[in-house]
Write an enzyme that holds these catalytic residues in place. Structure first.
Site, PDB file in Angstrom:
ATOM      1  N   CYS A   1       0.828  -1.209   0.000  1.00 47.61           N
ATOM      2  CA  CYS A   1       0.000   0.000   0.000  1.00 47.61           C
ATOM      3  C   CYS A   1       0.865   1.263   0.000  1.00 47.61           C
ATOM      4  CB  CYS A   1      -0.926  -0.037   1.222  1.00 47.61           C
ATOM      5  SG  CYS A   1      -1.790   1.502   1.573  1.00 47.61           S
TER       6      CYS A   1
ATOM      7  N   CYS B   1       0.065   3.746   2.783  1.00 48.16           N
ATOM      8  CA  CYS B   1       0.525   3.188   4.071  1.00 48.16           C
ATOM      9  C   CYS B   1       2.007   3.476   4.269  1.00 48.16           C
ATOM     10  CB  CYS B   1       0.283   1.680   4.136  1.00 48.16           C
ATOM     11  SG  CYS B   1      -1.433   1.182   4.036  1.00 48.16           S
TER      12      CYS B   1
END
Length: 145
Positions: free
Chosen positions: A69, A72
């Site tokens: 991600c 993230c």
């Protein structure tokens, strides 16, 4: 005598009793001797996640994330800075949703990163999307962390 709080060690998962007045004094685990707070987010396994949220008397802030991600990874440095600001009043932790898919499903995590604040084993607040360090700390504090 001050009230004792249950603090779960991020290293060996032993529950420690720490007087509330001594939280700021960098307490160590009674079993493994390592620091109970490191100023860094704690990487949780599925078992450690349950133990931390269920047995900690302090709020537990969890970042649900995954290595693939982009947002993230982009938020990770800010989350680490937030750990320095929020500890020892809050356990700051991360849970890799790829490794703990059952927990992500149980908590209905639909997008990542998602921050969830737990108190007494119950989720009390949730915020999806990447934030900067000021946003993370302000959100956590506004929700009782």
């Amino acid at each position: 005598m001050s009230e004792a709080l249950h603090i779960v060690c991020p290293h060996c998962q032993t529950t420690n009793r720490v007087p509330a007045a001594k939280l700021q004094m960098h307490p160590d685990c009674g079993k493994c001797g390592k620091p109970l707070f490191t100023g860094e987010p704690v990487e949780l396994s599925a078992d450690a996640f349950q133990r931390q949220i269920e047995r900690s008397d302090i709020p537990v802030l969890v970042d649900f994330w995954a290595p693939w991600c982009g947002p993230c990874r982009m938020m990770a440095p800010a989350y680490a800075q937030a750990a320095q600001r929020l500890e020892p009043g809050v356990r700051v932790a991360k849970l890799n949703t790829e490794e703990a898919q059952a927990i992500a499903a149980r908590y209905n995590i639909r997008s990542i990163p998602t921050l969830a604040l737990f108190r007494g084993g119950q989720e009390v607040a949730r915020q999806a999307g990447a934030m900067d360090v000021n946003g993370i700390t302000a959100w956590a504090r506004s929700n009782g962390a």
